[in-house]
Write an enzyme that holds these catalytic residues in place. Sequence first.
Site, PDB file in Angstrom:
ATOM      1  N   GLU A 176      31.252  32.290  36.526  1.00  0.00           N
ATOM      2  CA  GLU A 176      31.855  31.194  37.314  1.00  0.00           C
ATOM      3  C   GLU A 176      31.045  30.794  38.552  1.00  0.00           C
ATOM      4  O   GLU A 176      31.563  30.799  39.664  1.00  0.00           O
ATOM      5  CB  GLU A 176      33.286  31.569  37.715  1.00  0.00           C
ATOM      6  CG  GLU A 176      34.189  31.779  36.522  1.00  0.00           C
ATOM      7  CD  GLU A 176      35.596  32.269  36.892  1.00  0.00           C
ATOM      8  OE1 GLU A 176      35.932  32.275  38.080  1.00  0.00           O
ATOM      9  OE2 GLU A 176      36.335  32.653  35.971  1.00  0.00           O
ATOM     10  N   GLU A 289      37.695  34.038  26.654  1.00  0.00           N
ATOM     11  CA  GLU A 289      38.981  34.240  27.350  1.00  0.00           C
ATOM     12  C   GLU A 289      40.024  33.229  26.881  1.00  0.00           C
ATOM     13  O   GLU A 289      40.798  32.704  27.685  1.00  0.00           O
ATOM     14  CB  GLU A 289      38.779  34.106  28.862  1.00  0.00           C
ATOM     15  CG  GLU A 289      37.680  34.987  29.437  1.00  0.00           C
ATOM     16  CD  GLU A 289      37.575  34.936  30.960  1.00  0.00           C
ATOM     17  OE1 GLU A 289      38.491  34.410  31.614  1.00  0.00           O
ATOM     18  OE2 GLU A 289      36.554  35.426  31.482  1.00  0.00           O
TER      19      GLU A 289
HETATM   20  O1  G3I Z   1      45.681  46.425  41.279  1.00  0.00           O
HETATM   21  C1  G3I Z   1      46.559  45.713  42.168  1.00  0.00           C
HETATM   22  C2  G3I Z   1      47.803  46.516  42.410  1.00  0.00           C
HETATM   23  O2  G3I Z   1      47.456  47.718  43.059  1.00  0.00           O
HETATM   24  C3  G3I Z   1      48.766  45.684  43.246  1.00  0.00           C
HETATM   25  O3  G3I Z   1      49.955  46.371  43.433  1.00  0.00           O
HETATM   26  C4  G3I Z   1      49.057  44.350  42.577  1.00  0.00           C
HETATM   27  C5  G3I Z   1      49.944  43.439  43.415  1.00  0.00           C
HETATM   28  O4  G3I Z   1      49.751  42.083  43.096  1.00  0.00           O
HETATM   29  O5  G3I Z   1      47.833  43.697  42.380  1.00  0.00           O
HETATM   30  C6  G3I Z   1      46.944  44.400  41.542  1.00  0.00           C
HETATM   31  O6  G3I Z   1      45.774  43.655  41.400  1.00  0.00           O
HETATM   32  C7  G3I Z   1      45.863  42.533  40.564  1.00  0.00           C
HETATM   33  C8  G3I Z   1      44.817  42.690  39.459  1.00  0.00           C
HETATM   34  O7  G3I Z   1      44.759  41.525  38.651  1.00  0.00           O
HETATM   35  C9  G3I Z   1      45.098  43.890  38.556  1.00  0.00           C
HETATM   36  O8  G3I Z   1      46.320  43.737  37.918  1.00  0.00           O
HETATM   37  C10 G3I Z   1      45.582  41.284  41.368  1.00  0.00           C
HETATM   38  O9  G3I Z   1      46.645  41.056  42.284  1.00  0.00           O
HETATM   39  C11 G3I Z   1      45.425  40.080  40.466  1.00  0.00           C
HETATM   40  O10 G3I Z   1      44.991  38.962  41.229  1.00  0.00           O
HETATM   41  C12 G3I Z   1      44.381  40.371  39.400  1.00  0.00           C
HETATM   42  O11 G3I Z   1      44.333  39.251  38.540  1.00  0.00           O
HETATM   43  C13 G3I Z   1      43.226  39.219  37.649  1.00  0.00           C
HETATM   44  C14 G3I Z   1      42.372  37.971  37.905  1.00  0.00           C
HETATM   45  O12 G3I Z   1      41.316  37.918  36.953  1.00  0.00           O
HETATM   46  C15 G3I Z   1      41.769  37.952  39.299  1.00  0.00           C
HETATM   47  O13 G3I Z   1      41.122  36.720  39.487  1.00  0.00           O
HETATM   48  C16 G3I Z   1      43.766  39.157  36.234  1.00  0.00           C
HETATM   49  O14 G3I Z   1      44.469  40.354  35.928  1.00  0.00           O
HETATM   50  C17 G3I Z   1      42.620  38.945  35.247  1.00  0.00           C
HETATM   51  O15 G3I Z   1      43.161  38.715  33.958  1.00  0.00           O
HETATM   52  C18 G3I Z   1      41.807  37.735  35.667  1.00  0.00           C
HETATM   53  O16 G3I Z   1      40.761  37.527  34.770  1.00  0.00           O
HETATM   54  C19 G3I Z   1      39.888  36.417  35.034  1.00  0.00           C
HETATM   55  C20 G3I Z   1      38.528  36.773  34.477  1.00  0.00           C
HETATM   56  O17 G3I Z   1      38.084  37.992  35.022  1.00  0.00           O
HETATM   57  C21 G3I Z   1      37.513  35.655  34.753  1.00  0.00           C
HETATM   58  N1  G3I Z   1      37.996  34.379  34.287  1.00  0.00           N
HETATM   59  C22 G3I Z   1      39.324  34.002  34.696  1.00  0.00           C
HETATM   60  C23 G3I Z   1      40.336  35.104  34.375  1.00  0.00           C
HETATM   61  C24 G3I Z   1      41.734  34.692  34.756  1.00  0.00           C
HETATM   62  O18 G3I Z   1      41.848  34.575  36.142  1.00  0.00           O
END
Ligand code: G3I
Length: 391
Positions: A176, A289
């Site tokens: 990205e 994805e």
């Molecule tokens: O690990 C913490 C946890 O400790 C906490 O309690 C919780 C509270 O919100 O958050 C947890 O972290 C989260 C993490 O995923 C793990 O679950 C984050 O808030 C959350 O923002 C994060 O989201 C991820 C996202 O990327 C971040 O941008 C998604 O799971 C993941 O599927 C997503 O994947 C991305 C690809 O890497 C790149 N392309 C887009 C795609 C979708 O956004």
Amino acid sequence: MERRSVLTLGAAGAAALVAGGAGLLASPAWADSPKAAEAARKTGADSLRGYGARINLPIGSALTPQDIEQWAEISGGQFSVVTGANAMKWQTVEPTTQGVYDWTDADQLVAFAHANHQLVRGHTLLWHNQLPNWLTAGVAAGTISKTQLWSLLEKHIFTELGRYKGKIWQWDVANEFFTDSNPSGINPNDWWVVNAGEDIIAQAFKWAHEADPHALLFYNDYNVTGEDGTNAKHDAVFAWVQQQRDAGVPIHGVGTQAHLDTQYGFDPQRFQTDLEHYASIGLKIAVTEADVRTFVSDATTQTPTDSLSQFAQPFEYSAMMQAAIAVPEVISFTVWGWTDADSWVPGTFKGEGYACIYDVNQQPKQAYYSLLQDLKIAAEGAPRRAPLPRA
Ligand code: G3I
């Protein structure tokens, strides 16, 4: 463009191709072993991975620890390639203190893949998001200089690729970097571009290639197969990748994330033409994805609010799959999570959901059956009509 060759193999022979590439592509030894055939037989040929194997197209999903611990049967049974949704990101593997690693989730993913004879896509090494706080805070405070930032990324790449050397089929090296504007280009405000300079992107590919010379290295992004309506981002990414390859940078493929939304419409022909365009300069392509979101009643049940979206959602999945099947250089088709229960969509797009191929209760939706049908038709040909009675 040559169409993907459809192999007519028996179940066992077909299953042996489950690893994808039939030994033509770099893949971990376990995925080429007779055990892969056994795994696919056990799963049943009547699965996404079973039909995908028959046309040499590995079908994948991003997995969370929950997918592995609670729903292993589907996570292992339907897919022949897996990606960590978060497991291999820098913030996950070196979370709180520089030099102190936590490989729990990444090891779990690789072990699960091994046990189920699945390939692994590594995701992702160079992205502005999900970086450890110690790194971003250090850069912001000036305690990590530009030179040190380069060294830290080099160390990160060699440490992670070294740990899983020979076990990762494809790596999303850079993720990205391009703007959503028209024309598009490398985002001058990207965290890495601002703090390390644009040259860090090419360097990351060079380090990754040195660290694991057999891994296929991808540039991964969204809206790079015409989803922006203008094709501006595709044009910019295509030109940049071509230029980098001409300069000797080891970029083997482009990952198209393919996050669709029914409200925007989708042009399947443009999608396929763009896949073919990448292929025309010798690139491999991975759909990395895929998901198709729509407006829903609430984040818990994720019931679509417009009945038309129940047609649009599987149609768009199917159109992407048909294009992938038609372009032999597409080497894998991955959905970004298979169940609406742990999709990233409701948390990111207010009021939207229903993006996956299984619902919130892990029941297959029409989108699942559409993908299965596309793969089955590609593997076996369309069902024939019964002969007509004589007039
Ligand atoms: O690990 C913490 C946890 O400790 C906490 O309690 C919780 C509270 O919100 O958050 C947890 O972290 C989260 C993490 O995923 C793990 O679950 C984050 O808030 C959350 O923002 C994060 O989201 C991820 C996202 O990327 C971040 O941008 C998604 O799971 C993941 O599927 C997503 O994947 C991305 C690809 O890497 C790149 N392309 C887009 C795609 C979708 O956004």
